[in-house]
Design a protein around this motif. Structure first.
Motif, PDB file in Angstrom:
ATOM      1  N   LYS A 213       0.804  -1.220   0.000  1.00  0.00           N
ATOM      2  CA  LYS A 213       0.000   0.000   0.000  1.00  0.00           C
ATOM      3  C   LYS A 213       0.842   1.278   0.000  1.00  0.00           C
ATOM      4  CE  LYS A 213      -0.602   0.311   5.044  1.00  0.00           C
ATOM      5  NZ  LYS A 213      -1.600   0.427   6.138  1.00  0.00           N
ATOM      6  N   GLU A 214       2.137   1.152   0.247  1.00  0.00           N
ATOM      7  CA  GLU A 214       3.035   2.314   0.273  1.00  0.00           C
ATOM      8  C   GLU A 214       4.419   1.852  -0.159  1.00  0.00           C
ATOM      9  OE1 GLU A 214       4.694   5.670   3.488  1.00  0.00           O
ATOM     10  OE2 GLU A 214       3.294   4.104   4.134  1.00  0.00           O
ATOM     11  N   ALA A 215       5.072   2.603  -1.040  1.00  0.00           N
ATOM     12  CA  ALA A 215       6.393   2.176  -1.524  1.00  0.00           C
ATOM     13  C   ALA A 215       7.251   3.388  -1.850  1.00  0.00           C
ATOM     14  CB  ALA A 215       6.252   1.292  -2.759  1.00  0.00           C
ATOM     15  N   ARG A 216       8.511   3.300  -1.459  1.00  0.00           N
ATOM     16  CA  ARG A 216       9.497   4.314  -1.844  1.00  0.00           C
ATOM     17  C   ARG A 216      10.805   3.608  -2.202  1.00  0.00           C
ATOM     18  NH1 ARG A 216       6.734   7.145   2.237  1.00  0.00           N
ATOM     19  NH2 ARG A 216       8.031   6.252   3.878  1.00  0.00           N
ATOM     20  N   ALA A 232       9.300   2.522 -10.720  1.00  0.00           N
ATOM     21  CA  ALA A 232       9.474   1.317  -9.917  1.00  0.00           C
ATOM     22  C   ALA A 232       8.475   1.273  -8.769  1.00  0.00           C
ATOM     23  CB  ALA A 232      10.897   1.245  -9.388  1.00  0.00           C
ATOM     24  N   GLU A 233       8.244   2.419  -8.146  1.00  0.00           N
ATOM     25  CA  GLU A 233       7.266   2.472  -7.056  1.00  0.00           C
ATOM     26  C   GLU A 233       5.868   2.134  -7.569  1.00  0.00           C
ATOM     27  OE1 GLU A 233       9.704   5.948  -4.585  1.00  0.00           O
ATOM     28  OE2 GLU A 233       7.783   6.405  -5.526  1.00  0.00           O
ATOM     29  N   ALA A 234       5.516   2.621  -8.767  1.00  0.00           N
ATOM     30  CA  ALA A 234       4.203   2.338  -9.343  1.00  0.00           C
ATOM     31  C   ALA A 234       4.018   0.844  -9.621  1.00  0.00           C
ATOM     32  CB  ALA A 234       4.020   3.149 -10.631  1.00  0.00           C
ATOM     33  N   ALA A 252      12.235  -1.343 -13.884  1.00  0.00           N
ATOM     34  CA  ALA A 252      11.679   0.004 -13.949  1.00  0.00           C
ATOM     35  C   ALA A 252      12.616   1.029 -13.319  1.00  0.00           C
ATOM     36  CB  ALA A 252      10.320   0.033 -13.253  1.00  0.00           C
ATOM     37  N   ALA A 253      13.251   0.659 -12.206  1.00  0.00           N
ATOM     38  CA  ALA A 253      14.183   1.574 -11.535  1.00  0.00           C
ATOM     39  C   ALA A 253      15.374   1.898 -12.432  1.00  0.00           C
ATOM     40  CB  ALA A 253      14.662   0.971 -10.218  1.00  0.00           C
ATOM     41  N   ALA A 254      15.850   0.906 -13.163  1.00  0.00           N
ATOM     42  CA  ALA A 254      16.974   1.129 -14.087  1.00  0.00           C
ATOM     43  C   ALA A 254      16.608   2.163 -15.142  1.00  0.00           C
ATOM     44  CB  ALA A 254      17.380  -0.187 -14.736  1.00  0.00           C
TER      45      ALA A 254
END
Length: 298
Positions: A213-216, A232-234, A252-254
């Motif tokens: 429910k929450e990501a960073r 990446a968070e999405a 995604a982060a890359a």
């Protein structure tokens, strides 16, 4: 190499320090641990007319819990962060980042405030602090303000701090249940090394097995400032934590990263390592989330 000449001030309180900074008006450098400032002064990269030491200000030391948040004094050292039980149990990603900073000697001197205000793109503590949603308290004479850490950095060596201000504290909200964080650093050596890439991750679950429910996710050393990885968070949001999901988030982060080529590594290599390290940081975060759940029910 000798230090250049300067006037040395050793205030005994925050009020005295902010008054001094207001009187000197931009001609002073603040001294906490000195692991950056004194080196730069010896190398001729900095030559302040005044040095204001924070070493006698007890209010800037220590870790205390206040109204559901943890307040870190700006002069808390990396070694203290690494060894404090409350950091290990509630903010293990921050504990991991503090343990990877420099060497034992440097960790005994380097402060959380100093590691932030120097605004090095590869600094160890800012990504982990940002992943946990940290805010910072800045004070000047008769005024103070609270800023989200992620809005503090403007570029390498550049921040939102004003010449008369002192960074006094870092505030971390208590992590929610079923949450965890992780930090991973890549360098040529295991100690005394500047990061080629460093990654911090945090997520909170909606229950023991998810969904998220929450990501960073915060990327270091791959942009002018520590940066969030929004794509990446999405990928993580609303999904259950598992290896395949972490694989997608790493890819995604890359793509979110903005690395450059330099003598320590190519942009292509750094981007590949963002992928790998993001997956590792997420796995560490998941392990901490499960451990916190176990402690909750023990």
């Amino acid at each position: 190499m000798l230090l250049p000449k300067f006037d040395y001030h050793e205030p005994g309180s925050v009020d005295e320090a902010t008054r001094l900074m207001g009187e000197i008006r931009g001609q002073a450098s603040v001294l906490a641990g000195g692991t950056d400032l004194l080196v730069n002064m010896k190398m001729g990269k900095a030559a302040p007319k005044h040095v204001v030491s924070l070493s006698r200000i007890e209010a800037l030391r220590g870790i205390r819990r206040e109204q559901g948040a943890l307040t870190l004094g700006a002069c808390v050292t990396a070694a203290e962060l690494k060894e404090q039980e409350v950091i290990k149990t509630e903010f293990n990603g921050l504990c991991q980042s503090a343990g990877s900073l420099g060497s034992p000697l440097i960790r005994n001197l380097a402060t959380v405030g100093g590691n932030i205000v120097t605004a090095r793109p590869a600094a160890d503590l800012p990504p982990a602090l940002m992943a946990y949603g940290a805010s910072i308290l800045l004070k000047k004479e008769k005024a103070e303000r609270l800023l989200p850490l992620e809005s503090f950095f403007k570029g390498p060596g550049q921040t939102m701090i004003e010449p008369e201000e002192i960074l006094c504290a870092v505030i971390l909200n208590e992590p929610p249940p079923y949450s965890g964080g992780g930090y991973v650093k890549l360098g040529v050596r295991k100690a005394l090394e500047i990061s080629l890439v460093n990654i911090a991750a945090f997520f909170a679950l909606d229950g023991p097995s998810g969904p998220i429910k929450e990501a960073r996710i915060v990327l270091g050393a791959v942009a002018p400032v520590p940066m969030r990885a929004p794509s990446a968070e999405a990928v993580l949001m609303g999904e259950k934590p598992e290896d395949n999901l972490f694989e997608k988030a790493g890819n995604a982060a890359a793509k979110d990263a903005k690395p450059i080529d330099d003598f320590r590594g190519s942009a292509e290599y750094r981007r590949d390592m963002v992928n790998v390290l993001t997956k590792r940081a997420l796995k560490l975060a998941y392990e901490e989330a499960k451990l916190r759940e176990w402690r909750r029910w023990k």
